[in-house]
Design a protein around this motif. Sequence first.
Motif, PDB file in Angstrom:
ATOM      1  N   UNK A  56      55.400 -13.714-108.806  1.00 57.12           N
ATOM      2  CA  UNK A  56      55.510 -14.002-107.694  1.00 57.12           C
ATOM      3  C   UNK A  56      54.131 -13.369-106.526  1.00 57.12           C
ATOM      4  N   UNK A  57      54.529 -14.784-105.851  1.00 57.19           N
ATOM      5  CA  UNK A  57      52.721 -14.694-105.084  1.00 57.19           C
ATOM      6  C   UNK A  57      53.460 -13.911-103.548  1.00 57.19           C
ATOM      7  N   UNK A  58      54.382 -13.382-103.544  1.00 56.33           N
ATOM      8  CA  UNK A  58      54.783 -13.126-101.983  1.00 56.33           C
ATOM      9  C   UNK A  58      54.678 -11.258-102.031  1.00 56.33           C
ATOM     10  N   UNK A  59      54.518 -11.128-100.695  1.00 52.17           N
ATOM     11  CA  UNK A  59      54.215  -9.498-100.925  1.00 52.17           C
ATOM     12  C   UNK A  59      55.201  -9.034 -99.948  1.00 52.17           C
ATOM     13  N   UNK A  60      55.996  -7.909-100.648  1.00 50.26           N
ATOM     14  CA  UNK A  60      57.211  -7.115 -99.434  1.00 50.26           C
ATOM     15  C   UNK A  60      56.826  -6.078 -98.770  1.00 50.26           C
ATOM     16  N   UNK A  61      55.800  -5.186 -99.038  1.00 41.36           N
ATOM     17  CA  UNK A  61      55.213  -3.903 -98.740  1.00 41.36           C
ATOM     18  C   UNK A  61      53.864  -4.588 -98.080  1.00 41.36           C
ATOM     19  N   UNK A  62      53.727  -4.206 -96.620  1.00 38.26           N
ATOM     20  CA  UNK A  62      52.876  -4.813 -96.090  1.00 38.26           C
ATOM     21  C   UNK A  62      51.034  -3.557 -96.405  1.00 38.26           C
ATOM     22  N   UNK A  63      51.675  -2.736 -97.128  1.00 39.93           N
ATOM     23  CA  UNK A  63      50.898  -1.270 -98.137  1.00 39.93           C
ATOM     24  C   UNK A  63      49.474  -2.599 -98.846  1.00 39.93           C
ATOM     25  N   UNK A  64      51.001  -3.197 -99.324  1.00 39.88           N
ATOM     26  CA  UNK A  64      49.721  -3.798-100.539  1.00 39.88           C
ATOM     27  C   UNK A  64      49.318  -4.713-100.026  1.00 39.88           C
ATOM     28  N   UNK A  65      49.403  -5.643 -99.467  1.00 44.80           N
ATOM     29  CA  UNK A  65      48.676  -6.632 -99.145  1.00 44.80           C
ATOM     30  C   UNK A  65      47.451  -5.580 -97.950  1.00 44.80           C
ATOM     31  N   UNK A  66      47.743  -4.875 -97.939  1.00 47.02           N
ATOM     32  CA  UNK A  66      46.251  -4.405 -96.474  1.00 47.02           C
ATOM     33  C   UNK A  66      45.298  -4.083 -97.655  1.00 47.02           C
ATOM     34  N   UNK A  67      45.977  -3.216 -98.702  1.00 55.28           N
ATOM     35  CA  UNK A  67      44.992  -2.843-100.129  1.00 55.28           C
ATOM     36  C   UNK A  67      44.370  -4.444-100.654  1.00 55.28           C
ATOM     37  N   UNK A  68      45.043  -5.013-100.717  1.00 57.50           N
ATOM     38  CA  UNK A  68      44.250  -6.468-101.835  1.00 57.50           C
ATOM     39  C   UNK A  68      43.279  -6.794-100.446  1.00 57.50           C
ATOM     40  N   UNK A  69      43.782  -6.765 -99.655  1.00 57.67           N
ATOM     41  CA  UNK A  69      42.831  -7.555 -98.334  1.00 57.67           C
ATOM     42  C   UNK A  69      42.054  -6.693 -98.565  1.00 57.67           C
ATOM     43  N   UNK A  70      41.777  -4.966 -98.335  1.00 57.95           N
ATOM     44  CA  UNK A  70      40.169  -4.893 -98.832  1.00 57.95           C
ATOM     45  C   UNK A  70      39.743  -4.628 -99.990  1.00 57.95           C
ATOM     46  N   UNK A  71      40.621  -4.988-101.554  1.00 58.68           N
ATOM     47  CA  UNK A  71      39.697  -5.833-102.404  1.00 58.68           C
ATOM     48  C   UNK A  71      39.486  -6.547-102.171  1.00 58.68           C
ATOM     49  N   UNK A  72      39.902  -7.977-101.782  1.00 63.08           N
ATOM     50  CA  UNK A  72      39.036  -8.765-101.396  1.00 63.08           C
ATOM     51  C   UNK A  72      37.362  -8.736-100.382  1.00 63.08           C
ATOM     52  N   UNK A  73      37.538  -8.318 -99.657  1.00 63.32           N
ATOM     53  CA  UNK A  73      36.577  -7.989 -98.820  1.00 63.32           C
ATOM     54  C   UNK A  73      35.885  -6.969 -99.614  1.00 63.32           C
ATOM     55  N   UNK A  74      35.620  -5.840-100.600  1.00 61.75           N
ATOM     56  CA  UNK A  74      34.885  -5.227-100.613  1.00 61.75           C
ATOM     57  C   UNK A  74      34.539  -5.484-101.846  1.00 61.75           C
ATOM     58  N   UNK A  75      35.190  -6.927-102.719  1.00 64.45           N
ATOM     59  CA  UNK A  75      34.543  -7.439-104.016  1.00 64.45           C
ATOM     60  C   UNK A  75      33.352  -8.512-103.096  1.00 64.45           C
ATOM     61  N   UNK A  76      34.196  -9.175-101.708  1.00 59.27           N
ATOM     62  CA  UNK A  76      33.210 -10.513-101.595  1.00 59.27           C
ATOM     63  C   UNK A  76      31.438 -10.100-101.235  1.00 59.27           C
ATOM     64  N   UNK A  77      31.663  -8.670-100.869  1.00 58.42           N
ATOM     65  CA  UNK A  77      30.477  -7.778-100.128  1.00 58.42           C
ATOM     66  C   UNK A  77      29.881  -7.643-101.385  1.00 58.42           C
ATOM     67  N   UNK A  78      30.584  -6.959-102.866  1.00 58.35           N
ATOM     68  CA  UNK A  78      29.727  -6.962-103.187  1.00 58.35           C
ATOM     69  C   UNK A  78      29.369  -7.564-104.129  1.00 58.35           C
ATOM     70  N   UNK A  79      29.483  -9.590-104.765  1.00 57.91           N
ATOM     71  CA  UNK A  79      29.006 -10.161-105.473  1.00 57.91           C
ATOM     72  C   UNK A  79      27.663 -10.698-103.882  1.00 57.91           C
ATOM     73  N   UNK A  80      27.883 -10.732-102.630  1.00 61.70           N
ATOM     74  CA  UNK A  80      27.237 -11.074-102.006  1.00 61.70           C
ATOM     75  C   UNK A  80      25.900 -10.093-102.163  1.00 61.70           C
ATOM     76  N   UNK A  81      25.810  -8.461-102.596  1.00 59.32           N
ATOM     77  CA  UNK A  81      24.620  -8.314-102.446  1.00 59.32           C
ATOM     78  C   UNK A  81      24.379  -8.588-104.151  1.00 59.32           C
ATOM     79  N   UNK A  82      25.398  -8.761-104.783  1.00 63.55           N
ATOM     80  CA  UNK A  82      24.214  -8.624-106.519  1.00 63.55           C
ATOM     81  C   UNK A  82      23.430 -10.266-106.810  1.00 63.55           C
ATOM     82  N   UNK A  83      24.441 -11.744-106.144  1.00 63.95           N
ATOM     83  CA  UNK A  83      23.872 -12.579-105.970  1.00 63.95           C
ATOM     84  C   UNK A  83      22.394 -11.952-104.659  1.00 63.95           C
ATOM     85  N   UNK A  84      21.923 -11.062-103.426  1.00 62.98           N
ATOM     86  CA  UNK A  84      21.098 -11.049-102.811  1.00 62.98           C
ATOM     87  C   UNK A  84      20.264 -10.145-103.951  1.00 62.98           C
ATOM     88  N   UNK A  85      20.805  -9.489-105.099  1.00 63.87           N
ATOM     89  CA  UNK A  85      19.836  -8.519-105.590  1.00 63.87           C
ATOM     90  C   UNK A  85      19.127 -10.031-106.958  1.00 63.87           C
TER      91      UNK A  85
END
Length: 192
Positions: free
Chosen positions: A30-59
Amino acid sequence: AIRWGAGPGLTVAAASVTTFNFLFVPPRMSFGIEDARYGITLGVFLVTAALIAQLAARSRLGVQESARLSQEQAALRRVATLVAHAAQPQEVFAAVSDEIARLLEPDLTTLVRFEADGRATFLAGGGWRGRGVDVGRTMPVPPSLAPLRDGAVVRIDDLRQRPDMAETVKRQGLLGVVGCPIVVEGAVWGAF
C-alpha cells in the motif's frame, strides 16, 4: 546522477522511496503510511537523495569543464611550442586552424587575415568534413560577414538565405557559419 544528470538521479530517488514504502512500510503493498515516524524517515531519505543527486550532477559538470580546459591548454601549448621554435607563419596558422577544429569539431575551419583593401586572405583551413580552403587565395569579404571587420561575432544559421554566401554553400556544402574576429593589439587582424 553522475552519468546522466540530476533529473534521472532525482527520479531514481523518488522511485526508491515509493518502492520502499510500498514493499516494506506497514501497511505493506500500500502507498499509505500508518506511522508518522516512517513518513519522516522516508522524507529525510528523499531530501538526502535529492541533495546527493544535485551534488553528483554538479561534480559531473565540474569534471567536464576541467577536461575542456585541459584540452584548451594542451592546444595552446602545442601552438606556443611551434612559435617558440620559430616555425614558419604558414605552419603556425595551420596549427591554429587544426587546434580549433580539434576543440570545436566543426565541419570546416578557416583562418583569414583582413587586408587594407577590404578583402580577406585565406591563411589556413581544415576540419572534419570540409573540402578545405585555397590557402593564399584573396577574395572580397561577403557583406554577411562584414561585421567581423568591426570586431563583431557573426552567426548565420542558414547560408542559403544569404545570396552573397552562395559560393560558400556550393563550394563547401556548408549551411551555417560562426565567425569570430581575431584582435591583435586592439585592432581586428582577421577572423576564424
